[in-house]
Design a protein around this motif. Structure first.
Motif, short mmCIF file in Angstrom:
data_model
loop_
_atom_site.label_atom_id
_atom_site.label_comp_id
_atom_site.label_asym_id
_atom_site.label_seq_id
_atom_site.Cartn_x
_atom_site.Cartn_y
_atom_site.Cartn_z
N LEU A 52 -7.86 -3.37 3.18
CA LEU A 52 -8.35 -3.25 1.80
C LEU A 52 -9.49 -2.25 1.76
CD1 LEU A 52 -8.31 -7.02 0.80
CD2 LEU A 52 -6.66 -5.26 0.18
N GLN A 53 -9.25 -1.10 1.18
CA GLN A 53 -10.26 -0.05 1.14
C GLN A 53 -11.45 -0.42 0.27
OE1 GLN A 53 -8.41 3.71 0.29
NE2 GLN A 53 -7.06 3.56 2.06
N LYS B 271 -8.28 -7.42 5.17
CA LYS B 271 -6.93 -6.91 4.95
C LYS B 271 -6.16 -7.94 4.12
CE LYS B 271 -4.59 -8.69 9.10
NZ LYS B 271 -3.73 -8.31 10.22
N ALA B 272 -5.09 -7.47 3.49
CA ALA B 272 -4.20 -8.33 2.73
C ALA B 272 -2.86 -8.35 3.43
CB ALA B 272 -4.05 -7.82 1.30
N MET B 273 -2.24 -9.51 3.44
CA MET B 273 -0.90 -9.65 4.02
C MET B 273 0.01 -10.35 3.03
SD MET B 273 -1.57 -10.77 7.97
CE MET B 273 0.11 -10.41 8.46
#
Length: 132
Positions: free
Chosen positions: A35-36, A42-44
Motif C-alpha cells: 500500500l503506497q 500491504k493488502a491481500m
C-alpha cells in the motif's frame, strides 16, 4: 515485463501453496500489493474454497481480515464470540490478532467459497495455527 509477470505469478502460486493444508480448504492468493499510501502495510485478497464438510484449522491472523461469502454457507467463530453461520452475500470482520476458532463449510453436501481481504505488514503471517 513478461518475465516480471511470470515471476509475480510464481510468487503467488508459492504463497498460495503455503496456506493449503489438505484435506482442509483450498486457499488462492488473488492479489498481494504493498500500500503506497500506508507505508509498511500491504493488502491481500484471498479466495478460500471449502469442499462439503471441510474446515480450517484453528488459527489467528497477524493482520486485519474481512470475509465475504461468495457461495454456500460458512460457520465462523472468533474467540469470545458465538459461532455464526453466514450465507452467500453476508460478511464479517476480524481485528488483527483475533483467534479464529471455527471456520468451516456449514454444509456436508454443497461447496462454500469465501473472499477474504486482509491488511498486514509484509513480514506478518497470514495464518498462524493455534496450539490446542
Amino acid at each position: 515485463m513478461k518475465a516480471l509477470s511470470l515471476l509475480a505469478a510464481l510468487a503467488l502460486s508459492v504463497s498460495a501453496s503455503a496456506f493449503a493444508h489438505d484435506p482442509s480448504e483450498k486457499v488462492t492468493v488473488l492479489q498481494d500489493e504493498l500500500l503506497q499510501n500506508v507505508p509498511g502495510k500491504k493488502a491481500m485478497m484471498i479466495e478460500v474454497d471449502y469442499k462439503p464438510g471441510q474446515s480450517s484449522i484453528a488459527h489467528k491472523h497477524d493482520g486485519t481480515a474481512m470475509a465475504y461469502v461468495l457461495q454456500g454457507q460458512v460457520t465462523s467463530q472468533v474467540k469470545g464470540q458465538k459461532a455464526i453461520t453466514y450465507k452467500t452475500g453476508e460478511f464479517w470482520y476480524e481485528p488483527a490478532g483475533s483467534e479464529h476458532l471455527v471456520s468451516k463449510n456449514a454444509s456436508a453436501t454443497k461447496p462454500a467459497k469465501l473472499l477474504v481481504f486482509m491488511v498486514l505488514s509484509p513480514d506478518e503471517k497470514v495464518l498462524i495455527p493455534l496450539k490446542n
